[in-house]
Scaffold this motif. Structure first.
Motif, mmCIF file in Angstrom:
data_model
loop_
_atom_site.group_PDB
_atom_site.id
_atom_site.type_symbol
_atom_site.label_atom_id
_atom_site.label_comp_id
_atom_site.label_asym_id
_atom_site.label_seq_id
_atom_site.Cartn_x
_atom_site.Cartn_y
_atom_site.Cartn_z
ATOM 1 N N LYS A 105 -59.330 -43.623 -35.639
ATOM 2 C CA LYS A 105 -60.536 -44.004 -34.818
ATOM 3 C C LYS A 105 -60.854 -42.493 -32.887
ATOM 4 O O LYS A 105 -59.284 -42.794 -33.143
ATOM 5 N N VAL A 106 -62.083 -42.225 -32.522
ATOM 6 C CA VAL A 106 -62.371 -41.636 -31.734
ATOM 7 C C VAL A 106 -62.063 -42.365 -30.491
ATOM 8 O O VAL A 106 -62.983 -43.214 -30.800
ATOM 9 N N LEU A 107 -61.821 -42.043 -29.449
ATOM 10 C CA LEU A 107 -60.975 -43.068 -27.957
ATOM 11 C C LEU A 107 -61.811 -41.477 -27.224
ATOM 12 O O LEU A 107 -61.776 -41.166 -26.803
ATOM 13 N N SER A 111 -63.585 -38.496 -16.942
ATOM 14 C CA SER A 111 -63.321 -37.456 -16.655
ATOM 15 C C SER A 111 -62.531 -37.502 -15.545
ATOM 16 O O SER A 111 -62.144 -38.381 -14.736
ATOM 17 N N GLY A 112 -61.762 -36.929 -15.269
ATOM 18 C CA GLY A 112 -60.498 -36.457 -14.476
ATOM 19 C C GLY A 112 -59.401 -37.270 -14.526
ATOM 20 O O GLY A 112 -58.196 -37.157 -14.010
ATOM 21 N N THR A 113 -58.916 -37.498 -15.930
ATOM 22 C CA THR A 113 -58.091 -38.212 -16.776
ATOM 23 C C THR A 113 -57.390 -36.719 -17.152
ATOM 24 O O THR A 113 -58.055 -35.878 -17.736
ATOM 25 N N PRO A 114 -56.134 -36.475 -17.624
ATOM 26 C CA PRO A 114 -55.324 -35.477 -18.165
ATOM 27 C C PRO A 114 -55.675 -35.129 -19.971
ATOM 28 O O PRO A 114 -55.698 -36.269 -20.171
ATOM 29 N N TRP A 115 -55.547 -33.909 -20.106
ATOM 30 C CA TRP A 115 -56.027 -34.250 -21.683
ATOM 31 C C TRP A 115 -55.777 -32.696 -21.660
ATOM 32 O O TRP A 115 -55.135 -31.772 -20.771
ATOM 33 N N THR A 154 -57.623 -47.885 -23.787
ATOM 34 C CA THR A 154 -58.314 -46.290 -22.531
ATOM 35 C C THR A 154 -56.938 -46.466 -22.160
ATOM 36 O O THR A 154 -57.444 -45.896 -21.273
ATOM 37 N N GLY A 155 -56.089 -47.729 -21.758
ATOM 38 C CA GLY A 155 -55.282 -47.514 -20.485
ATOM 39 C C GLY A 155 -54.260 -46.043 -21.001
ATOM 40 O O GLY A 155 -53.708 -45.394 -19.625
ATOM 41 N N THR A 156 -53.963 -45.798 -21.886
ATOM 42 C CA THR A 156 -53.428 -44.433 -22.710
ATOM 43 C C THR A 156 -53.874 -43.514 -21.765
ATOM 44 O O THR A 156 -53.304 -42.031 -22.009
ATOM 45 N N CYS A 157 -55.537 -43.038 -21.605
ATOM 46 C CA CYS A 157 -56.196 -41.794 -21.016
ATOM 47 C C CYS A 157 -55.518 -41.305 -19.641
ATOM 48 O O CYS A 157 -55.891 -40.183 -19.415
ATOM 49 N N THR A 158 -55.284 -42.524 -19.067
ATOM 50 C CA THR A 158 -53.973 -42.762 -17.631
ATOM 51 C C THR A 158 -52.843 -41.741 -17.860
ATOM 52 O O THR A 158 -52.245 -40.922 -17.145
ATOM 53 N N VAL A 194 -60.875 -51.117 -25.944
ATOM 54 C CA VAL A 194 -60.575 -52.361 -24.820
ATOM 55 C C VAL A 194 -59.526 -51.968 -24.569
ATOM 56 O O VAL A 194 -58.285 -51.947 -24.954
ATOM 57 N N ALA A 195 -59.067 -51.750 -23.239
ATOM 58 C CA ALA A 195 -57.530 -51.744 -22.232
ATOM 59 C C ALA A 195 -56.859 -52.958 -22.883
ATOM 60 O O ALA A 195 -57.171 -54.135 -22.812
ATOM 61 N N LYS A 196 -55.428 -53.019 -23.459
ATOM 62 C CA LYS A 196 -54.302 -54.083 -23.543
ATOM 63 C C LYS A 196 -53.746 -54.200 -22.131
ATOM 64 O O LYS A 196 -52.748 -53.237 -21.999
ATOM 65 N N PRO A 197 -53.222 -55.103 -22.312
ATOM 66 C CA PRO A 197 -51.955 -55.349 -20.658
ATOM 67 C C PRO A 197 -50.834 -54.700 -21.530
ATOM 68 O O PRO A 197 -50.763 -54.213 -21.940
#
Length: 197
Positions: A105-107, A111-115, A154-158, A194-197
């Motif tokens: 799926k598409v996450l 903006s500002g986070t590295p990709w 979403t935690g993996t975005c950073t 949803v960000a996971k702990p």
């Protein structure tokens, strides 16, 4: 006479600028043209990347090797796969909808986070696994972006350097592929992130 010379010089300058603008504009337009290619390619839509040790603007990405229809933004004949005299196989990164068949799926990431941007990048097929390729991609930190990596966390975005695209580029590429492949509907699924702990 000096006025005539000045006017003629101004005319030449304006003409040169116009020619440059037209040429540059056409180059930009050509750069964004979508092409349907049919050959072996690297698919980086969910690839995890690591920053290159000697260049923070580049990242090394671990992509899948696929065969068949894909989208590039350069002519297909410029990104043909090949094998050199030493047996090293080269493919190029392209976009396709293949990984949606695997349930990815598409996450969406802020903006500002590295990709990383991998489209059309040259890649080396792993000599020990012909289904994997290593690509060197551009690191970006601009605009909201998407990836099929990160497992909807979403935690993996950073924390991860995922291969991605802007939302606009992704939507345009998806629409192009759906039309080019004559699909009844888009296979794209979006994360309920949803960000996971």
């Amino acid at each position: 006479m000096s006025f005539i010379r000045l006017s003629f010089a101004s005319f030449l300058l304006i003409a040169a600028v116009a020619v440059f603008t037209i040429a540059f504009g056409n180059a930009q337009a050509a750069k964004s043209d979508m092409q349907l290619c049919k050959h072996q390619y690297a698919l980086c839509t969910s690839a995890l990347c690591i920053p290159q040790p000697d260049d923070s603007t580049k990242a090394i990405c671990f992509c899948a090797v696929e065969e068949g229809a894909s989208m590039a933004s350069v002519p297909c004949n410029t990104i043909q796969p090949g094998t050199d005299a030493n047996g090293i196989r080269t493919v190029y990164s392209a976009f396709s909808l293949e990984q949606f068949k695997e349930g990815k799926k598409v996450l969406r990431c802020p903006s500002g986070t590295p990709w990383t941007w991998c489209l059309n990048k040259r890649c080396t097929v792993d000599p020990s696994d012909s289904k994997k390729a290593i690509c060197v991609c551009d690191v970006l930190r601009t605009e909201e972006w998407i990836t099929l990596g990160g497992k909807c966390n979403t935690g993996t975005c950073t924390t991860g350097y995922w291969s991605g695209a802007t939302v606009k580029d992704f939507n345009e590429a998806t629409s192009f592929m759906v039309k080019a492949l004559s699909l009844d509907q888009s296979p794209v699924k979006w994360c309920q992130a949803v960000a996971k702990p």
